[in-house]
Motif scaffolding. Structure first.
Motif, PDB file in Angstrom:
ATOM      1  N   MET A  90       0.698  -1.098   0.093  1.00  0.00           N
ATOM      2  CA  MET A  90      -0.032  -0.155   0.169  1.00  0.00           C
ATOM      3  C   MET A  90       0.895   1.181  -0.190  1.00  0.00           C
ATOM      4  SD  MET A  90      -3.337   1.263   0.427  1.00  0.00           S
ATOM      5  CE  MET A  90      -3.863   2.948   0.937  1.00  0.00           C
ATOM      6  N   VAL A  91       0.721   2.147  -1.167  1.00  0.00           N
ATOM      7  CA  VAL A  91       1.659   3.191  -1.072  1.00  0.00           C
ATOM      8  C   VAL A  91       0.665   4.472  -1.294  1.00  0.00           C
ATOM      9  CG1 VAL A  91       3.310   4.555  -2.425  1.00  0.00           C
ATOM     10  CG2 VAL A  91       3.675   2.161  -2.179  1.00  0.00           C
ATOM     11  N   THR A  92       0.810   5.369  -0.440  1.00  0.00           N
ATOM     12  CA  THR A  92      -0.053   6.820  -0.486  1.00  0.00           C
ATOM     13  C   THR A  92       0.743   7.833  -0.912  1.00  0.00           C
ATOM     14  OG1 THR A  92      -1.662   5.732   1.381  1.00  0.00           O
ATOM     15  CG2 THR A  92      -1.680   8.025   0.851  1.00  0.00           C
ATOM     16  N   PHE A  93       0.170   8.471  -1.885  1.00  0.00           N
ATOM     17  CA  PHE A  93       0.851   9.761  -2.494  1.00  0.00           C
ATOM     18  C   PHE A  93       0.242  10.788  -1.584  1.00  0.00           C
ATOM     19  CE2 PHE A  93       1.288   6.484  -5.540  1.00  0.00           C
ATOM     20  CZ  PHE A  93       2.738   6.906  -6.306  1.00  0.00           C
ATOM     21  N   THR A  94       1.067  11.742  -0.875  1.00  0.00           N
ATOM     22  CA  THR A  94       0.323  12.922  -0.261  1.00  0.00           C
ATOM     23  C   THR A  94       1.188  14.128  -0.623  1.00  0.00           C
ATOM     24  OG1 THR A  94       2.070  12.880   1.648  1.00  0.00           O
ATOM     25  CG2 THR A  94       0.127  11.397   1.964  1.00  0.00           C
ATOM     26  N   ARG A 137      -1.314  12.537 -11.212  1.00  0.00           N
ATOM     27  CA  ARG A 137      -0.879  12.346 -12.658  1.00  0.00           C
ATOM     28  C   ARG A 137       0.506  11.398 -12.491  1.00  0.00           C
ATOM     29  NH1 ARG A 137      -0.163  15.136 -17.583  1.00  0.00           N
ATOM     30  NH2 ARG A 137       0.549  13.522 -18.886  1.00  0.00           N
ATOM     31  N   LEU A 138       1.159  11.514 -11.168  1.00  0.00           N
ATOM     32  CA  LEU A 138       2.368  10.669 -10.765  1.00  0.00           C
ATOM     33  C   LEU A 138       1.988   9.405 -10.539  1.00  0.00           C
ATOM     34  CD1 LEU A 138       5.305  10.163  -9.999  1.00  0.00           C
ATOM     35  CD2 LEU A 138       4.752  11.145  -7.721  1.00  0.00           C
ATOM     36  N   ALA A 139       0.642   9.122  -9.815  1.00  0.00           N
ATOM     37  CA  ALA A 139       0.253   7.976  -9.359  1.00  0.00           C
ATOM     38  C   ALA A 139      -0.129   7.334 -10.558  1.00  0.00           C
ATOM     39  CB  ALA A 139      -0.648   7.800  -8.514  1.00  0.00           C
ATOM     40  N   GLY A 140      -0.809   7.739 -11.346  1.00  0.00           N
ATOM     41  CA  GLY A 140      -1.144   7.070 -12.849  1.00  0.00           C
ATOM     42  C   GLY A 140      -0.081   6.640 -13.753  1.00  0.00           C
ATOM     43  N   ASP A 178      -8.060   7.245  -6.106  1.00  0.00           N
ATOM     44  CA  ASP A 178      -7.656   8.832  -6.319  1.00  0.00           C
ATOM     45  C   ASP A 178      -8.616   9.617  -5.636  1.00  0.00           C
ATOM     46  OD1 ASP A 178      -6.021  10.698  -7.644  1.00  0.00           O
ATOM     47  OD2 ASP A 178      -7.294  10.740  -9.309  1.00  0.00           O
ATOM     48  N   ASN A 179      -7.902  10.510  -4.863  1.00  0.00           N
ATOM     49  CA  ASN A 179      -8.843  11.653  -4.343  1.00  0.00           C
ATOM     50  C   ASN A 179      -9.359  10.995  -2.856  1.00  0.00           C
ATOM     51  OD1 ASN A 179      -8.255  13.932  -6.043  1.00  0.00           O
ATOM     52  ND2 ASN A 179      -9.172  12.754  -7.640  1.00  0.00           N
ATOM     53  N   CYS A 180      -8.684  10.648  -1.977  1.00  0.00           N
ATOM     54  CA  CYS A 180      -9.120   9.705  -0.999  1.00  0.00           C
ATOM     55  C   CYS A 180      -9.358  10.828   0.234  1.00  0.00           C
ATOM     56  CB  CYS A 180      -8.202   8.613  -0.432  1.00  0.00           C
ATOM     57  SG  CYS A 180      -7.960   7.291  -1.583  1.00  0.00           S
ATOM     58  N   GLU A 181      -8.873  12.340   0.232  1.00  0.00           N
ATOM     59  CA  GLU A 181      -8.797  12.991   1.525  1.00  0.00           C
ATOM     60  C   GLU A 181     -10.391  13.118   2.023  1.00  0.00           C
ATOM     61  OE1 GLU A 181      -8.767  14.775  -2.239  1.00  0.00           O
ATOM     62  OE2 GLU A 181      -7.028  13.964  -1.316  1.00  0.00           O
ATOM     63  N   HIS A 182     -11.236  13.303   1.269  1.00  0.00           N
ATOM     64  CA  HIS A 182     -12.677  13.579   1.828  1.00  0.00           C
ATOM     65  C   HIS A 182     -13.454  12.249   2.440  1.00  0.00           C
ATOM     66  CE1 HIS A 182     -13.525  12.414  -1.954  1.00  0.00           C
ATOM     67  NE2 HIS A 182     -14.819  12.481  -1.792  1.00  0.00           N
ATOM     68  N   LEU A 183     -12.830  11.144   2.230  1.00  0.00           N
ATOM     69  CA  LEU A 183     -13.012   9.675   2.452  1.00  0.00           C
ATOM     70  C   LEU A 183     -12.071   9.051   3.172  1.00  0.00           C
ATOM     71  CD1 LEU A 183     -15.083   8.808  -0.925  1.00  0.00           C
ATOM     72  CD2 LEU A 183     -16.045   9.817   0.969  1.00  0.00           C
TER      73      LEU A 183
END
Length: 774
Positions: A39-43, A52-55, A116-121
């Motif tokens: 599990m790698v999280t890009f913050t 874009r980097l994760a993609g 992608d875009n996990c912050e609000h969840l």
């Protein structure tokens, strides 16, 4: 409930529409993390390019996942919507696929999910990821989020902004193009304005634009769009209103991705009321701050003092605050200027701006006063490092104090307290600038004004401007006598003695300095007593006074008792000067070099210049004539780095003149000029290296390292180590206690020597041990 199995797809990653720029180091690190963890999280803050980097990482690793690489865009998902159903829908599972059905599907598959875009969840994403990883051993997850998800086994990659030029000094357009932000701007600009190129006519404007935008990819791309109507210079001039200017027009982008403000609004909405309040409060800081500073300035009605650390942690988790390394007692916290400006707007709207700015000024005044009170002791290195870290905050406080009614006295106190750490200013000119402005605004007859007058006079003397210093000292003396302020009168007498020393009137200097010593002894101010004693020792050495050796020994003894290492460098230097006056060339040379070694970590350029000057005399006495001429030039280069010269320092200027004349007579004007010019061309690090080399051949001695390391100097290898660790120029400068500009210069030299065009190439070819992988 039975779940119908979907057709097995290779994935759903969209094709890239625009070119992918830079990020070689981040790509390599992300792949490494994904290969060693599941599990790698890009913050990182909004707009920094996490998606874009994760993609790109997902696309480049797709062969490792025969069951596909799947993008799950969570931006449109509202809180409360079942995430297992969302993921199952993207994977093509039919029916009411809950966690159980999704787990059954993934259990025996080798598959990569990109959430992608996990912050609000964040909580829901963490819970789902943890459960799925426990069920499916072949599953890997990449996540992008403005905050860490905090699940077991999570590897975190902080995505920084793109690299930006550090200064306006760009040697060539080709050099400029190696910065990622510039390359991105050029790529996007050419799509908007066909034929757009970066050339001599716009290179400086592009440099400044990318730096002002801090390398935030979204901001750079939005700026490039504006080229449809504006020139690069016009965009730059309008950046003060960046949130209005940087608006996109993409019909497919989410609303929050179409403007920089909307993107930051999204982050702001995800913060708790306490986090929003702290965000506003932190906007008064400039150049970062410590936890203690945050507690002092920002704790209040909305945030209790014991809650500050938890709120800071929350903002770090959400990528609003960036935690940076520090050599001090704890970490520092920084904020991208774009986020800081947003917070400042919110602060102005809250009606609390003046109160927080006032507390910030009080905090700056207190740290300056503490540094002054404690400077002559064992904490000199720590105090110097602290003041360098807080220089931007101090300048911001001074600017505020000098623009508000009734606060100029605070500016006087802050600027005058910095006398003990003059090296905290970028140059002597800076210190005078603030004192001069404060003195012009606050003319009330106070002790604070009297102190500021003698401190300003001292700076002017160090700059070689005795005619400016004279009236300042005269006013200080009259004011101190009228107030009956013995402490400031002592300051006026001491600096008057120093003026006589610089003018070469050693008898008058000794008389005044001895009087000042008596004052300081009565007051009990150890630091000022030692400074006066050091100046008296100089006067005695240059006047060939029989007491010279005794005074030098007393200077060293005080430093030893107080463990004052920076002060000891001066005491050793003046002892070396005393050895020079007695013709003891070897001992004098050793002492002056020892003094330089101590001064380097403190960044004491004025002290280094004095040392290198005297070392040149000693080397000339040892009949190394060309090397002595080069050292004279190197000393001049260091004098120039702080905005002064030897011309106004008569106590050193006279011997300098004699040695220059002797060297010209010995080796001839042409050879002298050639060697002198070589020294003048050196930067501070080069001047120090020249001074510390036992002989000229040592500067180019072959190195035992193999591969590409063999072409680099010791300092360049040291910096290559830090570049390989991913350190920025600012972080390299802090780690090695050199200026950021010097760090930038070294990196440029490394790139040229190795034939590289980017820092990522250094990182790829260099191992942390300092040896290349060639």
């Amino acid at each position: 409930m039975a779940v119908a199995m979907a057709q097995r797809y290779a994935g759903n990653l969209p094709a890239e529409v625009t070119s992918f720029v830079g990020r070689r180091r981040e790509l390599a690190e992300a792949k490494r993390l994904l290969s060693t963890g599941r599990m790698v999280t890009f913050t990182g803050p909004g707009g920094v390019g996490k998606t874009r980097l994760a993609g790109r990482v997902a696309a480049e690793t797709h062969r490792e996942f025969p069951d596909g690489v799947w993008l799950i865009d969570l931006a449109p998902v509202v809180p409360g919507e079942p995430l297992p159903r969302v993921v199952a829908g993207v994977l093509g599972l039919q029916g009411e696929a809950g966690l159980s059905g999704l787990g059954d599907y993934l259990a025996d598959r080798r598959l990569l999910l990109l959430l992608d875009n996990c912050e609000h969840l964040a909580a829901d994403c963490a819970a789902l990821s943890g459960k799925l990883l426990g069920i499916a051993p072949g599953l890997r997850i990449l996540a992008t989020s403005r905050q860490v998800l905090h699940i077991e086994g999570e590897r975190v990659l902080e995505v920084p902004p793109l690299s930006v030029p550090g200064t306006d000094d760009v040697a060539s357009v080709d050099e400029l193009a190696r910065f990622e932000s510039v390359s991105l701007f050029a790529e996007r600009a050419s799509a908007v304005v066909p034929g757009f190129t970066i050339g001599a006519d716009n290179a400086l404007a592009v440099t400044r634009l990318c730096r002002r935008l801090e390398g935030i990819p979204l901001a750079v791309e939005l700026a490039a769009v504006r080229l449809r109507a504006l020139s690069v210079q016009q965009i730059l001039e309008r950046l003060d209103d960046r949130f209005r200017l940087l608006v996109g027009r993409s019909p497919v982008a989410l609303p929050r991705q179409q403007t920089l403000r909307a993107l930051i609004d999204w982050s702001h909405d995800l913060c708790s009321p306490e986090e929003r309040a702290l965000w506003r409060g932190l906007s008064v800081f400039s150049g970062g701050c410590s936890l203690e500073a945050i507690e002092y300035v920002c704790a209040g009605d909305e945030i209790a003092p014991d809650e500050v650390i938890d709120v800071v942690t929350g903002l770090v988790d959400k990528s609003i605050l960036l935690r940076s390394t520090s050599k001090g007692d704890g970490p520092r916290y920084e904020m991208l200027e774009t986020l800081r400006e947003y917070g400042r707007e919110r602060l102005a709207e809250s009606g609390q701006e003046m109160a927080l700015l006032g507390r910030h000024c009080t905090w700056c005044r207190d740290i300056a006063a503490r540094a002054e009170a404690e400077w002559f002791g064992p904490g000199q290195m720590e105090l110097a490092a602290m003041l360098r870290c807080e220089q931007s905050n101090v300048v911001a406080a001074l600017e505020f104090c000098l623009t508000q009614v009734g606060t100029s006295h605070c500016a006087l106190e802050i600027a005058a307290s910095m006398w003990s750490h003059r090296l905290s200013w970028a140059s002597l000119r800076d210190g005078h600038h603030w004192l001069d402005q404060a003195l012009a605004l606050d003319r009330s007859p106070t002790s604070a004004r009297a102190k500021a007058l003698w401190v300003d006079a001292w700076l002017m003397l160090l700059r070689g401007e005795p005619k400016v210093a004279g009236p300042l000292l005269e006013e200080c003396r009259g004011l101190a006598e009228g107030l009956g302020d013995v402490e400031q009168l002592a300051g006026a007498v001491q600096i008057s003695g120093f003026a006589a020393l610089l003018a070469g009137d050693f008898t008058e200097a000794a008389t005044l300095l001895e009087k000042a010593l008596s004052y300081h002894r009565t007051i009990g101010h150890r630091g000022r007593y030692w400074t006066t004693l050091f100046q008296l020792a100089m006067a005695s050495v240059l006047d060939h006074d029989a007491r010279a050796a005794e005074l030098c020994a007393e200077c060293r003894g005080m430093c030893e008792r107080e463990n004052a290492r920076w002060s000891m460098s001066f005491a050793i230097w003046v002892t070396g000067l005393e050895r020079w006056s007695k013709g003891d060339t070897r001992a004098g040379t050793d002492m002056v070099r020892d003094a330089i070694r101590i001064k380097v970590p403190f960044g004491d350029h004025l002290g280094m210049a004095q040392c290198i000057e005297v070392l040149a005399w000693l080397v000339a006495d040892a009949e190394e004539h060309r090397r002595a001429a080069e050292l004279l030039g190197a000393a001049q280069a260091v004098w120039g780095s702080i905005g002064t010269s030897l011309s106004g320092l008569g106590h050193l200027a006279d011997p300098h003149g004699r040695y220059e004349a002797r060297l010209r007579a010995t080796i001839g004007d042409r050879e002298f000029a050639t060697a002198y010019d070589r020294g003048v061309q050196l930067d501070v690090d080069g001047a120090v290296a020249l001074a510390l080399a036992e002989r000229e051949a040592d500067l180019e001695a072959p190195q035992p390292e193999r591969g590409i390391a063999a072409v680099l100097t010791r300092r360049e290898r040291e910096i290559a180590d830090l570049v390989a660790e991913g350190r920025s120029n600012k972080e390299i400068a802090a780690a090695l206690v050199i200026s950021q500009r010097t760090a930038e210069g070294h990196v440029e030299h490394i790139l040229r020597k190795l034939g590289f065009t980017s820092r990522s190439q250094i990182a790829a070819a260099w191992t942390p041990s300092g040896h290349s992988e060639d």
